[in-house]
Design an enzyme around this catalytic site. Structure first.
Site, mmCIF file in Angstrom:
data_model
loop_
_atom_site.group_PDB
_atom_site.id
_atom_site.type_symbol
_atom_site.label_atom_id
_atom_site.label_comp_id
_atom_site.label_asym_id
_atom_site.label_seq_id
_atom_site.Cartn_x
_atom_site.Cartn_y
_atom_site.Cartn_z
ATOM 1 N N ALA A 1 0.848 -1.196 0.000
ATOM 2 C CA ALA A 1 0.000 0.000 0.000
ATOM 3 C C ALA A 1 0.880 1.241 0.000
ATOM 4 C CB ALA A 1 -0.901 -0.001 1.232
ATOM 5 N N ASP A 2 0.635 2.155 -0.940
ATOM 6 C CA ASP A 2 1.378 3.415 -0.923
ATOM 7 C C ASP A 2 0.540 4.482 -0.221
ATOM 8 O OD1 ASP A 2 -0.496 4.259 -2.759
ATOM 9 O OD2 ASP A 2 0.839 4.140 -4.478
ATOM 10 N N SER A 3 1.065 5.712 -0.189
ATOM 11 C CA SER A 3 0.390 6.755 0.595
ATOM 12 C C SER A 3 -1.016 7.052 0.058
ATOM 13 C CB SER A 3 1.227 8.029 0.609
ATOM 14 O OG SER A 3 1.466 8.471 -0.708
#
Lengths: 86, 345
Positions: A36-38
Site C-alpha cells: 500500500a502506498d500513501s
C-alpha cells in the site's frame, strides 16, 4: 457494533483498495506487506471515516504496526463516537 | 440540478491558490475564460486574497463567484497527507464542489499530487480502475500519440500500467479517431527482457491482455509514430514532459541566437513561437485531464500563466460537453470485461 463487524469492514476496505486477496489479510499483516502506498492509505482512511462517521487523527496512526493495531484503533474510534452520541 | 445537461452553461471550480503564479495568474486566466468561453467560474481560496485579485478586472456581466477556503497546499508537502491535514484547502473545497454537483469540473494548477489525491479521495475512481492517470497528446510534433502517465502516479504496479493503457486506448479511439491503437511500453530497449523490474513484470501482463500491444518502445518512439499509446509511470512521464518542454525552449533560444539578423525579426519570432508550441502542447493547452475519476478534473501546469489557465478551463468545458467521464466509464467496463473473458478462455 461488534469488533467482528468492524474487522470485516476494515478487511474488505483494505483489500479492495490495495487489490489484494482477502486471504492475505491477517492481524499481523502490515501496509507494507500489502504494497500500500500513501494514496492507498489515504483512500482507506477516507473510506473508513465515511463508513463509520469517525475522524482518524493521522498522528495517532504513527504507533500502528499492523492490521491488528489498525482494527483496534478503528474499533476505539467507533466506540468513542458511540459513547459521545449516547 | 445536473449542470452538465446539454444547453446548460458549464460551471467550473478553479483552485485560485494552485500553481507557481497563484493567485494573480489564476484569477486573470479565469476572468478571461469567463469572458471568452462563456463559462461560470467558482474561484476557490481565501476570500480576502481572491477578492483583492478579482477587483483588478472589470467583471461586469461575467459569472464569477468566490468560494471560501481558508487554506491551500504548497509545494514540498506530502500531497496525500496534506489534503487530510488541510481539510479546508482550496483544492479540496474546489473538488468537493464537483462531488456535490455544484460545479461540472475542477481545474487545479498544482501541486499535481494534491490535485490527484483530492480527486481520488473525494471523487473516487470509476469502477474497475485503481488509479486516475494524467495523459493525452503531449507533443505537437507527434499529434497522433497519447502518452500516460505524465505525472499523476510516481510509483505504479504492473496492473495499474495496464489500466493506463486501457484509458489511453479509449482516449486515442474517441478523441483522436485512431482505430485499434498500438500500445507500447516505454523502456530502454525493444526486447522483452529490457527495462527495470516494473517493465519486466508489466510486459507479460500487456502481452496476454488482448490489447494491440507492440512491445517495448524507446525514448525516440515518442516521436517516431511507431505506437499510438505509450505507457510509463508518472515518474518517468513527468521527467519526459519537462525535459521536452525545456528542450523546446532551449532550441528556440538557439534558433533566435543563430538566425538573428539572417531572417526578419518578425519571421524569426513566429518561427520560434511555433516551435515552442509544437514541443510544448501541454503548456499551450494549459494542462491535461485527469482520466479515470468520477468527475472532470483538469490538471494545469504548475507554471501556468493566465493564457494556460484559460486553456485549461477550455479543456474542462470540452470534457464536460463531450461526456468524457461517461464515455470512459462505459469503455473501461467493456475493456475490462473483454480481458476477463480472455482469461477464462
Amino acid at each position: 457494533m461488534t469488533i467482528e463487524i468492524i474487522e470485516d469492514v476494515v478487511r474488505n476496505t483494505v483489500t479492495r483498495i490495495t487489490r489484494k486477496d482477502i486471504s492475505q489479510f491477517t492481524r499481523t499483516t502490515t501496509f507494507k506487506d500489502l504494497e500500500a502506498d500513501s494514496l492507498d492509505i489515504v483512500q482507506i482512511l477516507v473510506a473508513l471515516e465515511d463508513h463509520f462517521d469517525i475522524e482518524v487523527v493521522d498522528e495517532e496512526l504513527e504507533s500502528i504496526t499492523n492490521m491488528g493495531d489498525f482494527i483496534d484503533y478503528i474499533n476505539r474510534k467507533v466506540a468513542e463516537k458511540t459513547a459521545r452520541s449516547a | 440540478m445536473n449542470l452538465s445537461d446539454k444547453g446548460k452553461i458549464v460551471r467550473i471550480s478553479v483552485d485560485a491558490m494552485g500553481g507557481d503564479f497563484a493567485p494573480t495568474e489564476i484569477v486573470k486566466g479565469s476572468v478571461d475564460a469567463a469572458r471568452e468561453e462563456g463559462v461560470e467560474i467558482l474561484l476557490v481560496g481565501p476570500r480576502d486574497i481572491v477578492e483583492s485579485e478579482l477587483r483588478k478586472y472589470d467583471t461586469d456581466g461575467l459569472s464569477i463567484q468566490i468560494v471560501q477556503a481558508s487554506e491551500y497546499l504548497v509545494e514540498g508537502e506530502h500531497p496525500a497527507m496534506a489534503i487530510r491535514q488541510k481539510r479546508d484547502a482550496s483544492i479540496v473545497v474546489a473538488t468537493k464542489l464537483v462531488r456535490d454537483s455544484k460545479a461540472d469540473a475542477v481545474v487545479g494548477a498544482g501541486p499535481t499530487g494534491g490535485v490527484v489525491a483530492s480527486a481520488l479521495t473525494i471523487l473516487g475512481c470509476v469502477a474497475s480502475l485503481s488509479r486516475p492517470v494524467v495523459g493525452g497528446v503531449f507533443i505537437g510534433l507527434n499529434k497522433k500519440m497519447v502518452a500516460m502517465d505524465l505525472g499523476g502516479n510516481v510509483d505504479c504496479q504492473p496492473y495499474q500500467l495496464l489500466d493506463f493503457a486501457i484509458v489511453g486506448i479509449i482516449y486515442a479511439e474517441k478523441y483522436l479517431n485512431i482505430e485499434n491503437p498500438r500500445v507500447g511500453l516505454l523502456s530502454i530497449g525493444a526486447e522483452e527482457g529490457k527495462g527495470n523490474a516494473q517493465n519486466q513484470e508489466s510486459y507479460p501482463l500487456f502481452k496476454d491482455s488482448g490489447l494491440n500491444f507492440i512491445g517495448n518502445v524507446e525514448g525516440h518512439d515518442l516521436l517516431s509514430g511507431r505506437a499510438d499509446v505509450i505507457i510509463c509511470d508518472g515518474f518517468v512521464g513527468n521527467i519526459v514532459v519537462k525535459f521536452t518542454e525545456a528542450m523546446g525552449n532551449a532550441t528556440a533560444r538557439w534558433l533566435e541566437k543563430n538566425l538573428s539578423g539572417k531572417i526578419a525579426d518578425e519571421e524569426l519570432r513566429a518561427l520560434t513561437m511555433a516551435y515552442i508550441a509544437e514541443t510544448n502542447p501541454a503548456g499551450a493547452l494549459g494542462g491535461g485531464p485527469l482520466l479515470g475519476v468520477n468527475g472532470v478534473v483538469v490538471v494545469a501546469h504548475g507554471r501556468s500563466k493566465a493564457p494556460e489557465i484559460t486553456g485549461a478551463i477550455q479543456q474542462a468545458r470540452y470534457a464536460v460537453e463531450t461526456g468524457l467521464v461517461e464515455n470512459l466509464k462505459v469503455e473501461l467496463e467493456k475493456a475490462h470485461q473483454a480481458i476477463e473473458n480472455r482469461k477464462e478462455q
